[in-house]
Write a protein that holds these residues in place. Structure first.
Motif, PDB file in Angstrom:
ATOM      1  N   GLU A 137       0.805  -1.223   0.000  1.00 34.79           N
ATOM      2  CA  GLU A 137       0.000   0.000   0.000  1.00 34.79           C
ATOM      3  C   GLU A 137       0.838   1.273   0.000  1.00 34.79           C
ATOM      4  OE1 GLU A 137      -3.173  -1.953   3.230  1.00 34.79           O
ATOM      5  OE2 GLU A 137      -2.246   0.000   3.587  1.00 34.79           O
ATOM      6  N   VAL A 138       0.308   2.297  -0.686  1.00 32.60           N
ATOM      7  CA  VAL A 138       0.709   3.685  -0.485  1.00 32.60           C
ATOM      8  C   VAL A 138      -0.518   4.419   0.035  1.00 32.60           C
ATOM      9  CG1 VAL A 138       1.626   5.798  -1.488  1.00 32.60           C
ATOM     10  CG2 VAL A 138       2.349   3.572  -2.399  1.00 32.60           C
ATOM     11  N   ASN A 139      -0.383   5.067   1.190  1.00 32.69           N
ATOM     12  CA  ASN A 139      -1.491   5.769   1.828  1.00 32.69           C
ATOM     13  C   ASN A 139      -1.218   7.264   1.914  1.00 32.69           C
ATOM     14  OD1 ASN A 139      -3.208   3.405   3.105  1.00 32.69           O
ATOM     15  ND2 ASN A 139      -1.064   2.904   3.498  1.00 32.69           N
ATOM     16  N   LEU A 140      -2.273   8.039   1.987  1.00 33.86           N
ATOM     17  CA  LEU A 140      -2.164   9.455   2.326  1.00 33.86           C
ATOM     18  C   LEU A 140      -2.400   9.611   3.821  1.00 33.86           C
ATOM     19  CD1 LEU A 140      -4.059  11.312  -0.560  1.00 33.86           C
ATOM     20  CD2 LEU A 140      -1.611  10.827  -0.351  1.00 33.86           C
ATOM     21  N   GLY A 141      -1.531  10.384   4.476  1.00 29.57           N
ATOM     22  CA  GLY A 141      -1.642  10.574   5.911  1.00 29.57           C
ATOM     23  C   GLY A 141      -2.835  11.435   6.281  1.00 29.57           C
ATOM     24  N   VAL A 142      -3.644  10.940   7.209  1.00 31.01           N
ATOM     25  CA  VAL A 142      -4.817  11.653   7.714  1.00 31.01           C
ATOM     26  C   VAL A 142      -4.778  11.579   9.233  1.00 31.01           C
ATOM     27  CG1 VAL A 142      -7.340  11.757   7.806  1.00 31.01           C
ATOM     28  CG2 VAL A 142      -6.192  11.063   5.675  1.00 31.01           C
ATOM     29  N   ALA A 143      -4.751  12.702   9.898  1.00 29.80           N
ATOM     30  CA  ALA A 143      -4.728  12.714  11.356  1.00 29.80           C
ATOM     31  C   ALA A 143      -5.942  11.978  11.912  1.00 29.80           C
ATOM     32  CB  ALA A 143      -4.700  14.147  11.881  1.00 29.80           C
ATOM     33  N   GLY A 144      -5.697  11.032  12.807  1.00 24.82           N
ATOM     34  CA  GLY A 144      -6.779  10.261  13.408  1.00 24.82           C
ATOM     35  C   GLY A 144      -7.286   9.118  12.567  1.00 24.82           C
ATOM     36  N   GLY A 145      -6.694   8.908  11.382  1.00 25.17           N
ATOM     37  CA  GLY A 145      -7.179   7.869  10.484  1.00 25.17           C
ATOM     38  C   GLY A 145      -6.911   6.471  11.003  1.00 25.17           C
ATOM     39  N   ASP A 146      -7.853   5.555  10.697  1.00 26.28           N
ATOM     40  CA  ASP A 146      -7.696   4.134  10.989  1.00 26.28           C
ATOM     41  C   ASP A 146      -7.476   3.430   9.654  1.00 26.28           C
ATOM     42  OD1 ASP A 146      -7.848   1.459  11.626  1.00 26.28           O
ATOM     43  OD2 ASP A 146      -9.717   1.597  12.750  1.00 26.28           O
ATOM     44  N   TYR A 147      -6.266   2.889   9.445  1.00 24.30           N
ATOM     45  CA  TYR A 147      -5.897   2.293   8.170  1.00 24.30           C
ATOM     46  C   TYR A 147      -6.158   0.782   8.118  1.00 24.30           C
ATOM     47  CZ  TYR A 147      -4.094   6.843   7.030  1.00 24.30           C
ATOM     48  OH  TYR A 147      -3.995   8.194   6.761  1.00 24.30           O
ATOM     49  N   GLY A 148      -6.754   0.242   9.193  1.00 21.89           N
ATOM     50  CA  GLY A 148      -7.412  -1.042   9.073  1.00 21.89           C
ATOM     51  C   GLY A 148      -6.749  -2.273   9.639  1.00 21.89           C
ATOM     52  N   TRP A 149      -5.412  -2.314   9.700  1.00 23.11           N
ATOM     53  CA  TRP A 149      -4.785  -3.556  10.150  1.00 23.11           C
ATOM     54  C   TRP A 149      -5.112  -3.836  11.620  1.00 23.11           C
ATOM     55  CZ3 TRP A 149      -2.834  -7.679   8.005  1.00 23.11           C
ATOM     56  CH2 TRP A 149      -2.067  -8.563   8.771  1.00 23.11           C
ATOM     57  N   PRO A 150      -5.470  -5.064  11.983  1.00 22.99           N
ATOM     58  CA  PRO A 150      -5.422  -6.285  11.179  1.00 22.99           C
ATOM     59  C   PRO A 150      -6.763  -6.703  10.572  1.00 22.99           C
ATOM     60  CG  PRO A 150      -5.645  -6.875  13.470  1.00 22.99           C
ATOM     61  CD  PRO A 150      -5.674  -5.369  13.417  1.00 22.99           C
ATOM     62  N   ASN A 151      -7.646  -5.767  10.311  1.00 23.87           N
ATOM     63  CA  ASN A 151      -8.949  -6.084   9.719  1.00 23.87           C
ATOM     64  C   ASN A 151      -9.028  -5.774   8.226  1.00 23.87           C
ATOM     65  OD1 ASN A 151     -10.141  -6.802  12.308  1.00 23.87           O
ATOM     66  ND2 ASN A 151     -10.027  -4.626  12.768  1.00 23.87           N
ATOM     67  N   ARG A 152      -8.042  -5.031   7.724  1.00 26.18           N
ATOM     68  CA  ARG A 152      -7.997  -4.690   6.311  1.00 26.18           C
ATOM     69  C   ARG A 152      -6.572  -4.831   5.794  1.00 26.18           C
ATOM     70  NH1 ARG A 152     -12.515  -5.050   7.434  1.00 26.18           N
ATOM     71  NH2 ARG A 152     -14.301  -3.710   6.935  1.00 26.18           N
ATOM     72  N   GLU A 153      -6.474  -5.182   4.519  1.00 25.68           N
ATOM     73  CA  GLU A 153      -5.186  -5.161   3.817  1.00 25.68           C
ATOM     74  C   GLU A 153      -5.469  -4.683   2.405  1.00 25.68           C
ATOM     75  OE1 GLU A 153      -1.642  -8.156   2.360  1.00 25.68           O
ATOM     76  OE2 GLU A 153      -2.716  -8.626   4.208  1.00 25.68           O
ATOM     77  N   GLY A 154      -4.897  -3.521   2.041  1.00 25.51           N
ATOM     78  CA  GLY A 154      -5.317  -2.899   0.805  1.00 25.51           C
ATOM     79  C   GLY A 154      -6.802  -2.573   0.896  1.00 25.51           C
ATOM     80  N   VAL A 155      -7.463  -2.575  -0.241  1.00 25.05           N
ATOM     81  CA  VAL A 155      -8.906  -2.325  -0.264  1.00 25.05           C
ATOM     82  C   VAL A 155      -9.624  -3.670  -0.210  1.00 25.05           C
ATOM     83  CG1 VAL A 155     -10.758  -1.075  -1.422  1.00 25.05           C
ATOM     84  CG2 VAL A 155      -8.426  -0.284  -1.664  1.00 25.05           C
ATOM     85  N   LEU A 156      -9.306  -4.435   0.845  1.00 28.19           N
ATOM     86  CA  LEU A 156      -9.849  -5.770   1.020  1.00 28.19           C
ATOM     87  C   LEU A 156      -9.952  -6.079   2.505  1.00 28.19           C
ATOM     88  CD1 LEU A 156      -7.620  -7.375  -1.710  1.00 28.19           C
ATOM     89  CD2 LEU A 156     -10.113  -7.434  -1.794  1.00 28.19           C
ATOM     90  N   LEU A 157     -10.769  -7.061   2.824  1.00 28.17           N
ATOM     91  CA  LEU A 157     -10.908  -7.494   4.204  1.00 28.17           C
ATOM     92  C   LEU A 157      -9.823  -8.521   4.536  1.00 28.17           C
ATOM     93  CD1 LEU A 157     -14.116  -8.321   6.118  1.00 28.17           C
ATOM     94  CD2 LEU A 157     -12.316 -10.046   6.059  1.00 28.17           C
TER      95      LEU A 157
END
Length: 589
Positions: A428-448
């Motif tokens: 993944e390449v992500n854009l930084g967002v203050a307070g963001g939840d990027y998902g791990w360990p419930n998401r990987e990429g745009v997938l569950l």
């Protein structure tokens, strides 16, 4: 008797049915599973190559969870003799005609005939079986046999752009070992001073170097002599992890580093629960130089932060200051630190899926403050969880398996890029967002992702999915194994790279880019692959480094010009040009 050609491995898995339904095979099953002589390739590049071959020949008919067009592959490598599998893949007709009892029984039972796969050499077959074995073991050990797993999450291949980077070798760092990787170089950083630009690079084995005249290096700091508990084995990113100079370094002499020490070397500021043993500790240190202008460090140091880790992997990654922040602005002089899950995501997901723990986060602290629990640093009052009593107030964003690199676009957009290394499916390449939840360990990429299911698989997102920040660019493991985070090109010497975020794949050494303008929340930017040229010849990094595993990293100098470097040979290269190969082809025509 009619004979029908099936995809590769159908009869391999039919043989599983035969073996497990015949009492005479029980001893063979046990020996296949328990014998120390039976082994499968395990290194990531071989297994990944096996997945590529599997997706090419087999995935349309087989998975590891259920019978599809072909049988379920789960467990085949522990139930069927490996040598028999290798021989059968190589030449099934020959085994049938030779009188092999098992092969003939399969042919008689199913009336199916798999041709000889002469296009596959022994190494390719070993890689296929290594991949099947790893996925089979993942399915076997999973606590939740979740259906619907996706083997090939990004089916579209990354196109090769009509752009070729021209590389020039700057220098080779001193070898810190006699075997590859010769030098575990990990980060390049430029700082401005009254004497002009200064360029630094470090080796994970403990030394920080200053590049003194663009062709030689001089040791600036050696962790081995400063910290008797310093460790850089067994690898996995351990050692001298990262470094960052305070934006006022020439005035205050402050430099920051991260490194690893053994478990229980000192009390941790963020310890693991008593029921979980730590394997090592990551430590953040501040150094104060007596004279910031000298070429070697002398001065004092103090410890800011110490964190326990469940395992040797996914520890502290990038530490950095926002280069766009100006004096007087809220972000000026604040230190960002990317922290992985320490291996907890698969074993102890409750340590990761919460704001109440520090792991899987990018933290943001004021190294000159003192309102932290240990009094050694400050916590900015605009951090996103500062008013939540049970949250870790240092956390700026969270949900990263392994936040590899952090950088900002210096050319106008101000976008903050955070790369994240995936488990076994998506980078993944992500854009930084203050307070963001990027998902791990419930998401990987745009997938569950399901930490209780097979860790080698991902799954479709649920309906009405919300609450997560998803990547703006991604690629899967057909294309690479682990993302090497990069930079938006900010120089002037290579105009064809303007507006491009350059990144790559660590082990395979592939170089990618996406257009910065296309990297927006809520959408996926197209990823392109770049080719390279060195000394007038088109080549690739495995060839250039003479290594199957490249260990690629990127850096920028003060002018925004792009560098890349490789642990395999310890060499630092500058990108001095970029050629439009479509234009060159027109000229040749």
């Amino acid at each position: 008797m009619p004979r029908y050609v099936l995809p590769l491995l159908v009869l391999i898995t039919l043989s599983l049915f035969f073996l497990t339904s015949c009492g005479s095979s029980q001893s063979q099953e046990a020996s296949a599973q328990d014998s120390p002589e039976v082994s499968f390739v395990r290194d990531e590049l071989s297994v990944q190559h096996g997945q590529e071959l599997f997706n090419q020949h087999c995935a349309a008919c087989h998975n590891f969870q259920e019978t599809n067009i072909g049988p379920n592959l789960s467990g085949v490598t522990s139930s069927v003799d490996k040598d028999w599998l290798v021989s059968f893949i190589s030449n099934a007709p020959e085994m049938i005609d030779s009188g092999d009892e098992r092969a003939q029984q399969l042919f008689k039972k199913y009336n199916l005939y798999m041709p000889a796969f002469t296009m596959l050499d022994n190494q390719q077959i070993e890689h296929i079986l290594g991949f099947i074995h790893k996925f089979s073991q993942g399915q076997k050990k999973s606590q939740n046999n979740r259906p619907g797993g996706i083997l090939n999450p990004v089916k579209e291949k990354i196109p090769v752009a009509n752009l070729r980077l021209v590389l020039e070798e700057v220098l080779t760092l001193p070898a810190s070992d006699t075997a590859s990787p010769l030098a575990r170089i990990n980060k390049l950083l430029a700082i401005e001073s009254s004497q002009g630009e200064r360029l630094f690079i470090h080796d994970l084995r403990g030394k920080l170097y200053e590049i003194t005249d663009r062709s030689t290096s001089q040791a600036y700091l050696d962790m081995n002599s400063e910290y008797p508990d310093f460790i850089h084995v067994p690898g996995y990113g351990t050692g001298l992890g990262s470094f960052a100079f305070h934006p006022d370094f020439e005035q205050n002499g402050l430099l920051y580093t991260t490194h690893t020490e053994p478990a229980n070397a000192a009390p941790a500021d963020f310890p693991l629960p008593d029921s979980i043993d730590a394997k090592l500790q990551w430590v953040l240190v501040e150094w104060k130089a007596d004279d910031p202008k000298t070429k070697g460090f002398s001065g004092a140091q103090r410890e800011l932060l110490r964190v326990d880790m469940v395992s040797h992997v996914h520890g502290f990654q990038e530490i950095t200051f926002n280069p766009l922040a100006q004096p007087g602005e809220a972000d000026y002089g604040l230190l960002y630190l990317g922290m992985g899950d320490g291996g907890a995501g698969m074993r102890y997901p409750f340590l990761c899926d919460t704001k109440e723990q520090i792991w899987t986060s990018v933290i943001r602290i004021d190294p000159l403050g003192e309102n932290s629990a240990n009094g050694q640093y400050g916590i900015p009052d605009d951090n996103p969880f500062i008013n939540e009593p049970t949250a870790v107030h240092e956390v700026w964003a969270r949900g990263f398996r392994n936040a590899h690199r952090i950088s900002w676009d210096r050319t106008g957009s101000g976008k903050m890029f955070i790369s994240n290394i995936g488990q076994h499916s998506v980078e993944e390449v992500n854009l930084g967002v203050a307070g963001g939840d990027y998902g791990w360990p419930n998401r990987e990429g745009v997938l569950l992702f399901d930490p209780m299911a097979n860790p080698e698989l991902v799954y479709p997102l649920p309906a009405n999915d919300s609450g997560y920040v998803y990547p703006v660019a991604q690629y899967d493991h057909d294309e690479g194994n682990a993302i090497s985070g990069g930079f938006a090109y900010a120089g002037t010497e290579v105009p064809l790279l303007k507006g491009k975020y350059i990144f790559g794949d660590i082990p395979r050494g592939k170089i990618f880019y996406s257009e910065v303008d296309a990297m927006e929340l809520g959408q996926q930017a197209q990823v392109y692959q770049l080719s390279i040229e060195f000394e007038g010849q088109t080549t690739d990094l495995p060839t250039l480094t003479q290594s199957r595993r490249v260990d690629l990293r990127f850096g920028l100098d003060g002018a925004g010009e792009l560098y890349l470097f490789t642990k395999a040979n310890g060499a630092l290269y500058k990108v001095i040009d970029c050629k439009d190969t479509s234009a060159l082809a027109m000229i040749d025509d």
